[in-house]
Scaffold this active site. Structure first.
Site, PDB file in Angstrom:
ATOM      1  N   SER A 114       0.875  -1.219   0.024  1.00 35.12           N
ATOM      2  CA  SER A 114      -0.051  -0.012   0.138  1.00 35.12           C
ATOM      3  C   SER A 114       1.009   1.143   0.073  1.00 35.12           C
ATOM      4  O   SER A 114       0.472   2.153  -0.253  1.00 35.12           O
ATOM      5  CB  SER A 114      -0.887  -0.181   1.366  1.00 35.12           C
ATOM      6  OG  SER A 114      -0.203  -0.343   2.235  1.00 35.12           O
ATOM      7  N   HIS A 135      -2.242  -2.674  -6.328  1.00 38.53           N
ATOM      8  CA  HIS A 135      -2.673  -2.347  -4.937  1.00 38.53           C
ATOM      9  C   HIS A 135      -4.213  -2.575  -4.844  1.00 38.53           C
ATOM     10  O   HIS A 135      -4.817  -1.713  -5.613  1.00 38.53           O
ATOM     11  CB  HIS A 135      -2.230  -0.756  -4.699  1.00 38.53           C
ATOM     12  CG  HIS A 135      -2.855  -0.121  -3.331  1.00 38.53           C
ATOM     13  ND1 HIS A 135      -2.922   1.144  -3.210  1.00 38.53           N
ATOM     14  CD2 HIS A 135      -2.864  -0.828  -2.522  1.00 38.53           C
ATOM     15  CE1 HIS A 135      -3.084   1.221  -1.994  1.00 38.53           C
ATOM     16  NE2 HIS A 135      -3.253   0.227  -1.467  1.00 38.53           N
ATOM     17  N   GLU A 147      -5.400  -0.103  -8.110  1.00 34.54           N
ATOM     18  CA  GLU A 147      -4.370   0.936  -8.567  1.00 34.54           C
ATOM     19  C   GLU A 147      -3.108  -0.014  -8.953  1.00 34.54           C
ATOM     20  O   GLU A 147      -2.359  -0.771  -8.090  1.00 34.54           O
ATOM     21  CB  GLU A 147      -3.963   1.666  -7.230  1.00 34.54           C
ATOM     22  CG  GLU A 147      -2.980   2.863  -7.353  1.00 34.54           C
ATOM     23  CD  GLU A 147      -2.932   3.674  -6.093  1.00 34.54           C
ATOM     24  OE1 GLU A 147      -2.687   3.057  -5.025  1.00 34.54           O
ATOM     25  OE2 GLU A 147      -3.018   4.831  -6.252  1.00 34.54           O
ATOM     26  N   ASN A 185      -3.073   6.516  -1.394  1.00 34.65           N
ATOM     27  CA  ASN A 185      -2.939   6.754   0.018  1.00 34.65           C
ATOM     28  C   ASN A 185      -2.294   8.241   0.265  1.00 34.65           C
ATOM     29  O   ASN A 185      -2.235   8.756   1.231  1.00 34.65           O
ATOM     30  CB  ASN A 185      -1.887   5.697   0.610  1.00 34.65           C
ATOM     31  CG  ASN A 185      -2.701   4.458   0.994  1.00 34.65           C
ATOM     32  OD1 ASN A 185      -4.036   4.771   1.421  1.00 34.65           O
ATOM     33  ND2 ASN A 185      -2.212   3.245   0.720  1.00 34.65           N
TER      34      ASN A 185
HETATM   35  N1  3HC Z   1     -15.498  -8.941   2.974  1.00 36.09           N
HETATM   36  C1  3HC Z   1     -16.248  -9.204   1.888  1.00 36.09           C
HETATM   37  N2  3HC Z   1     -17.452  -8.427   1.385  1.00 36.09           N
HETATM   38  C2  3HC Z   1     -17.920  -7.528   2.291  1.00 36.09           C
HETATM   39  C3  3HC Z   1     -17.213  -7.039   3.453  1.00 36.09           C
HETATM   40  C4  3HC Z   1     -15.921  -7.842   3.759  1.00 36.09           C
HETATM   41  N3  3HC Z   1     -15.110  -7.710   4.936  1.00 36.09           N
HETATM   42  N4  3HC Z   1     -17.698  -6.190   4.248  1.00 36.09           N
HETATM   43  C5  3HC Z   1     -18.954  -5.965   3.580  1.00 36.09           C
HETATM   44  N5  3HC Z   1     -18.975  -6.740   2.337  1.00 36.09           N
HETATM   45  C6  3HC Z   1     -19.992  -6.788   1.498  1.00 36.09           C
HETATM   46  C7  3HC Z   1     -21.502  -7.338   1.801  1.00 36.09           C
HETATM   47  O1  3HC Z   1     -21.346  -8.762   1.884  1.00 36.09           O
HETATM   48  C8  3HC Z   1     -22.194  -6.542   0.997  1.00 36.09           C
HETATM   49  O2  3HC Z   1     -22.480  -7.251  -0.159  1.00 36.09           O
HETATM   50  P1  3HC Z   1     -23.838  -7.397  -0.960  1.00 36.09           P
HETATM   51  O3  3HC Z   1     -24.139  -6.169  -1.363  1.00 36.09           O
HETATM   52  O4  3HC Z   1     -23.337  -8.317  -2.262  1.00 36.09           O
HETATM   53  O5  3HC Z   1     -24.632  -7.817  -0.009  1.00 36.09           O
HETATM   54  C9  3HC Z   1     -21.583  -5.163   0.759  1.00 36.09           C
HETATM   55  O6  3HC Z   1     -20.076  -5.358   1.192  1.00 36.09           O
HETATM   56  C10 3HC Z   1     -21.948  -4.182   1.502  1.00 36.09           C
HETATM   57  O7  3HC Z   1     -21.807  -4.468   2.887  1.00 36.09           O
HETATM   58  P2  3HC Z   1     -22.967  -4.078   3.979  1.00 36.09           P
HETATM   59  O8  3HC Z   1     -24.236  -3.678   3.513  1.00 36.09           O
HETATM   60  O9  3HC Z   1     -22.813  -5.063   4.981  1.00 36.09           O
HETATM   61  O10 3HC Z   1     -22.323  -2.853   4.642  1.00 36.09           O
HETATM   62  P3  3HC Z   1     -22.019  -1.550   4.064  1.00 36.09           P
HETATM   63  O11 3HC Z   1     -23.075  -1.037   3.002  1.00 36.09           O
HETATM   64  O12 3HC Z   1     -21.886  -0.693   5.204  1.00 36.09           O
HETATM   65  O13 3HC Z   1     -20.600  -1.648   3.356  1.00 36.09           O
HETATM   66  C11 3HC Z   1     -18.141  -1.488   3.160  1.00 36.09           C
HETATM   67  C12 3HC Z   1     -19.347  -1.925   4.108  1.00 36.09           C
HETATM   68  C13 3HC Z   1     -18.382  -2.141   1.827  1.00 36.09           C
HETATM   69  C14 3HC Z   1     -17.079  -1.878   4.205  1.00 36.09           C
HETATM   70  C15 3HC Z   1     -18.520   0.051   3.237  1.00 36.09           C
HETATM   71  O14 3HC Z   1     -18.835   0.819   4.466  1.00 36.09           O
HETATM   72  C16 3HC Z   1     -17.329   0.702   2.657  1.00 36.09           C
HETATM   73  O15 3HC Z   1     -17.075   0.796   1.388  1.00 36.09           O
HETATM   74  N6  3HC Z   1     -16.460   1.167   3.361  1.00 36.09           N
HETATM   75  C17 3HC Z   1     -15.247   2.164   2.852  1.00 36.09           C
HETATM   76  C18 3HC Z   1     -13.974   0.974   2.817  1.00 36.09           C
HETATM   77  C19 3HC Z   1     -12.685   1.596   2.026  1.00 36.09           C
HETATM   78  O16 3HC Z   1     -12.580   2.624   2.072  1.00 36.09           O
HETATM   79  N7  3HC Z   1     -11.779   0.792   1.770  1.00 36.09           N
HETATM   80  C20 3HC Z   1     -10.413   0.985   1.243  1.00 36.09           C
HETATM   81  C21 3HC Z   1      -9.818   1.337   2.517  1.00 36.09           C
HETATM   82  S1  3HC Z   1      -8.218   1.854   2.117  1.00 36.09           S
HETATM   83  C22 3HC Z   1      -7.160   0.425   1.594  1.00 36.09           C
HETATM   84  O17 3HC Z   1      -7.831  -0.961   1.642  1.00 36.09           O
HETATM   85  C23 3HC Z   1      -5.891   0.636   0.913  1.00 36.09           C
HETATM   86  C24 3HC Z   1      -4.838   0.483   1.905  1.00 36.09           C
HETATM   87  O18 3HC Z   1      -3.543   0.648   1.342  1.00 36.09           O
HETATM   88  C25 3HC Z   1      -4.705   1.405   3.190  1.00 36.09           C
END
Ligand code: 3HC
Length: 277
Positions: A114, A135, A147, A185
């Site tokens: 990352s 990424h 990415e 990031n």
């Molecule tokens: N694994 C797999 N699928 C997941 C999951 C997980 N941990 N968490 C949620 N999901 C799926 C659910 O099953 C659901 O799928 P469906 O639509 O097929 O039923 C869908 O995601 C939506 O989940 P929920 O309805 O339970 O919950 P939310 O609508 O609140 O979504 C979230 C959860 C997708 C995590 C949302 O809050 C989100 O997009 N958050 C931001 C995440 C983000 O920004 N990630 C990037 C982080 S930075 C990174 O990774 C890079 C690094 O370099 C730091």
């Protein structure tokens, strides 16, 4: 596809590859980590079954395309090997050196780092032109972005091949160059860092800082909630990469993040960060 490391990111990458019809060879350090990783992939597929995106028959057949091993030589015939081990330059370099001993001239080697420089990680690889950053974002099966990070020595052919694999995995591929924090990031972490400063300075309650960004900017999670989701320690590490990479004080990490990490309040994984879990 070979996947080295079946933690949160590796298992998400493996699951997404399986769902796209790619055969996956996963390698972990020992049997315990391997079975934990395999359980993560299985849980991820079951989640898809529960939400009606996959039949349970299909989920079992996808699992049969997942080979598990503690022996890195199982990557021998892979077209692409993705390294997804712990985010630490030394750990990643030594993992990549092992992969480099197996990967032939035609194999793409990718790192899911990352923040660590792709050009730095390519040092010591026999075919640095075949090396690229892929990424992915957490949760990998859900987040649309890949990415793609082009190191100084990465060839156009490698970029094109990695791009087509990413697209096969259903991702929107964005190509960026190898500078600290890449694009994701470099933009995301200063926002999280600034939210931590706002909290430290008592400008608003943590819930309200998150509400501002959720309701005002339509972010799915507020920055402090997201820091807990990513890991406060990971956010601090990335701020340090930006700070030391650019030597620009605008990237100085917020002292509150430093205190939280020293106190072990690293977010969801430790049970407490900005919030309790
Ligand atoms: N694994 C797999 N699928 C997941 C999951 C997980 N941990 N968490 C949620 N999901 C799926 C659910 O099953 C659901 O799928 P469906 O639509 O097929 O039923 C869908 O995601 C939506 O989940 P929920 O309805 O339970 O919950 P939310 O609508 O609140 O979504 C979230 C959860 C997708 C995590 C949302 O809050 C989100 O997009 N958050 C931001 C995440 C983000 O920004 N990630 C990037 C982080 S930075 C990174 O990774 C890079 C690094 O370099 C730091």
């Amino acid at each position: 596809m070979g996947v080295l490391g079946l933690g949160t990111m590796g298992s998400g990458i493996a699951q997404t590859a399986l769902e796209s019809g790619i055969e996956v060879f996963a390698v972990e350090l020992n049997d315990e980590l391997l079975s934990k990783g395999a359980a993560r992939v299985k849980d991820g597929l079951e989640r898809r079954v529960r939400s009606g995106k996959l039949s349970s028959g299909k989920s079992s057949s996808l699992l049969s395309s997942l080979s598990l091993s503690t022996d890195i030589s199982s990557f021998r015939n892979c077209d692409i090997i993705v390294e997804a081990v712990f985010e630490n330059a030394e750990t990643k370099s030594s993992a990549l050196a092992s992969i480099g001993r197996i990967a032939g001239e035609g194999t793409i080697v990718a790192s899911n780092t990352s923040s660590i420089s792709i050009t730095l990680l390519s040092k010591g690889l026999k075919y640095p032109g075949n090396f690229i950053g892929m990424h992915f974002f957490n949760p990998v099966p859900v987040m649309k972005l890949l990415e793609l990070v082009r190191g100084y020595l990465t060839t156009n052919e490698t970029v094109e091949k990695a791009k087509s694999i990413g697209e096969k995995m259903g991702k929107e591929v964005v190509e960026v160059r190898d500078y600290p924090g890449f694009v994701s990031n470099r933009v995301l972490m200063p926002m999280i860092n600034e939210a931590a400063f706002a909290l430290m300075e008592g400008i608003a309650r943590k819930e309200d800082i998150d509400r501002v960004m959720k309701l005002g900017m339509n972010h799915p999670m507020g920055p402090l909630e997201l820091a807990d989701f990513i890991g406060v320690d990971v956010c601090l590490d990335i701020m340090n990469v930006l700070y030391s990479g650019f030597k620009d004080p605008k990237y100085r990490p917020c002292p509150l993040l430093v205190n939280m990490v020293n106190a072990g309040r690293t977010g969801r994984k430790s049970g407490e960060g900005f919030y309790k879990y």
